[in-house]
Design a protein around this motif. Structure first.
Motif, PDB file in Angstrom:
ATOM      1  N   THR A 179       0.841  -1.206   0.000  1.00  0.00           N
ATOM      2  CA  THR A 179       0.000   0.000   0.000  1.00  0.00           C
ATOM      3  C   THR A 179       0.872   1.251   0.000  1.00  0.00           C
ATOM      4  N   ASN A 180       1.933   1.245   0.791  1.00  0.00           N
ATOM      5  CA  ASN A 180       2.838   2.398   0.826  1.00  0.00           C
ATOM      6  C   ASN A 180       3.511   2.622  -0.525  1.00  0.00           C
ATOM      7  N   VAL A 181       3.907   1.536  -1.155  1.00  0.00           N
ATOM      8  CA  VAL A 181       4.527   1.649  -2.476  1.00  0.00           C
ATOM      9  C   VAL A 181       3.521   2.214  -3.478  1.00  0.00           C
ATOM     10  N   GLU A 182       2.300   1.729  -3.460  1.00  0.00           N
ATOM     11  CA  GLU A 182       1.263   2.222  -4.372  1.00  0.00           C
ATOM     12  C   GLU A 182       1.012   3.704  -4.135  1.00  0.00           C
ATOM     13  N   LEU A 183       0.928   4.108  -2.887  1.00  0.00           N
ATOM     14  CA  LEU A 183       0.704   5.516  -2.577  1.00  0.00           C
ATOM     15  C   LEU A 183       1.868   6.372  -3.052  1.00  0.00           C
ATOM     16  N   HIS A 184       3.072   5.874  -2.845  1.00  0.00           N
ATOM     17  CA  HIS A 184       4.247   6.623  -3.309  1.00  0.00           C
ATOM     18  C   HIS A 184       4.215   6.787  -4.831  1.00  0.00           C
ATOM     19  N   LEU A 185       3.878   5.705  -5.520  1.00  0.00           N
ATOM     20  CA  LEU A 185       3.791   5.773  -6.981  1.00  0.00           C
ATOM     21  C   LEU A 185       2.758   6.807  -7.416  1.00  0.00           C
ATOM     22  N   GLU A 186       1.599   6.784  -6.773  1.00  0.00           N
ATOM     23  CA  GLU A 186       0.538   7.718  -7.117  1.00  0.00           C
ATOM     24  C   GLU A 186       0.938   9.158  -6.848  1.00  0.00           C
ATOM     25  N   LYS A 187       1.458   9.399  -5.647  1.00  0.00           N
ATOM     26  CA  LYS A 187       1.728  10.772  -5.219  1.00  0.00           C
ATOM     27  C   LYS A 187       2.950  11.369  -5.897  1.00  0.00           C
ATOM     28  N   TYR A 188       4.024  10.625  -5.985  1.00  0.00           N
ATOM     29  CA  TYR A 188       5.294  11.200  -6.404  1.00  0.00           C
ATOM     30  C   TYR A 188       5.737  10.770  -7.793  1.00  0.00           C
ATOM     31  N   THR A 189       5.822   9.482  -7.998  1.00  0.00           N
ATOM     32  CA  THR A 189       6.375   8.997  -9.258  1.00  0.00           C
ATOM     33  C   THR A 189       5.494   9.391 -10.438  1.00  0.00           C
ATOM     34  N   ASP A 190       4.188   9.145 -10.337  1.00  0.00           N
ATOM     35  CA  ASP A 190       3.290   9.505 -11.430  1.00  0.00           C
ATOM     36  C   ASP A 190       3.329  11.001 -11.697  1.00  0.00           C
ATOM     37  N   LYS A 191       3.353  11.794 -10.642  1.00  0.00           N
ATOM     38  CA  LYS A 191       3.380  13.250 -10.795  1.00  0.00           C
ATOM     39  C   LYS A 191       4.677  13.692 -11.469  1.00  0.00           C
ATOM     40  N   ASN A 192       5.792  13.116 -11.043  1.00  0.00           N
ATOM     41  CA  ASN A 192       7.076  13.482 -11.641  1.00  0.00           C
ATOM     42  C   ASN A 192       7.162  13.055 -13.099  1.00  0.00           C
ATOM     43  N   ILE A 193       6.626  11.899 -13.411  1.00  0.00           N
ATOM     44  CA  ILE A 193       6.610  11.454 -14.810  1.00  0.00           C
ATOM     45  C   ILE A 193       5.765  12.413 -15.642  1.00  0.00           C
ATOM     46  N   GLN A 194       4.649  12.855 -15.103  1.00  0.00           N
ATOM     47  CA  GLN A 194       3.801  13.806 -15.810  1.00  0.00           C
ATOM     48  C   GLN A 194       4.548  15.119 -16.046  1.00  0.00           C
ATOM     49  N   LEU A 195       5.271  15.600 -15.028  1.00  0.00           N
ATOM     50  CA  LEU A 195       6.046  16.836 -15.188  1.00  0.00           C
ATOM     51  C   LEU A 195       7.120  16.683 -16.260  1.00  0.00           C
ATOM     52  N   VAL A 196       7.804  15.556 -16.260  1.00  0.00           N
ATOM     53  CA  VAL A 196       8.830  15.314 -17.278  1.00  0.00           C
ATOM     54  C   VAL A 196       8.195  15.276 -18.662  1.00  0.00           C
ATOM     55  N   ALA A 197       7.069  14.620 -18.778  1.00  0.00           N
ATOM     56  CA  ALA A 197       6.386  14.531 -20.076  1.00  0.00           C
ATOM     57  C   ALA A 197       5.950  15.915 -20.552  1.00  0.00           C
ATOM     58  N   GLU A 198       5.401  16.728 -19.648  1.00  0.00           N
ATOM     59  CA  GLU A 198       4.975  18.070 -20.029  1.00  0.00           C
ATOM     60  C   GLU A 198       6.165  18.913 -20.480  1.00  0.00           C
ATOM     61  N   ASN A 199       7.283  18.800 -19.756  1.00  0.00           N
ATOM     62  CA  ASN A 199       8.472  19.557 -20.148  1.00  0.00           C
ATOM     63  C   ASN A 199       9.030  19.046 -21.468  1.00  0.00           C
TER      64      ASN A 199
END
Length: 100
Positions: free
Chosen positions: A29-49
């Motif tokens: 659950t902690n890993v899933e939350l981390h992926l949702e909160k941080y990793t997915d958001k960072n990937i989105q930022l990289v994609a937008e840039n």
């Protein structure tokens, strides 16, 4: 070992397994939350840039093409100017020869 002892041992093992499964579930659950909160958001930022960089590159390419075209024109004009200078020097020599 008696049957009761065996059953107690099995029960103890099952309780340990349940405890380990709870810990695994919590960590998952902690890993899933981390992926949702941080990793997915960072990937989105990289994609937008990346998209913005691609747009900027596409804008820069025509400018680079224009610069290349201007460089070719300037090189051509420099060659033509050199030819004209040579022609003027020849005319000056001929004129100086006719005057003398």
């Amino acid at each position: 070992m008696t049957d009761n002892e065996k059953l107690d041992l099995i029960l103890t093992e099952l309780q340990d397994m349940k405890s380990e499964m709870r810990e695994l579930r919590r960590r998952t659950t902690n890993v899933e939350l981390h992926l949702e909160k941080y990793t997915d958001k960072n990937i989105q930022l990289v994609a937008e840039n990346f998209i913005e960089l691609t747009k900027k590159l596409n804008q820069a390419i025509p400018v680079a093409d224009k610069n290349l075209a201007y460089e070719i024109k300037v090189n051509y004009l420099v060659l033509e100017l050199d030819k004209l200078k040579e022609d003027v020097e020849e005319l000056k020599k001929k004129a100086a020869g006719n005057i003398a």
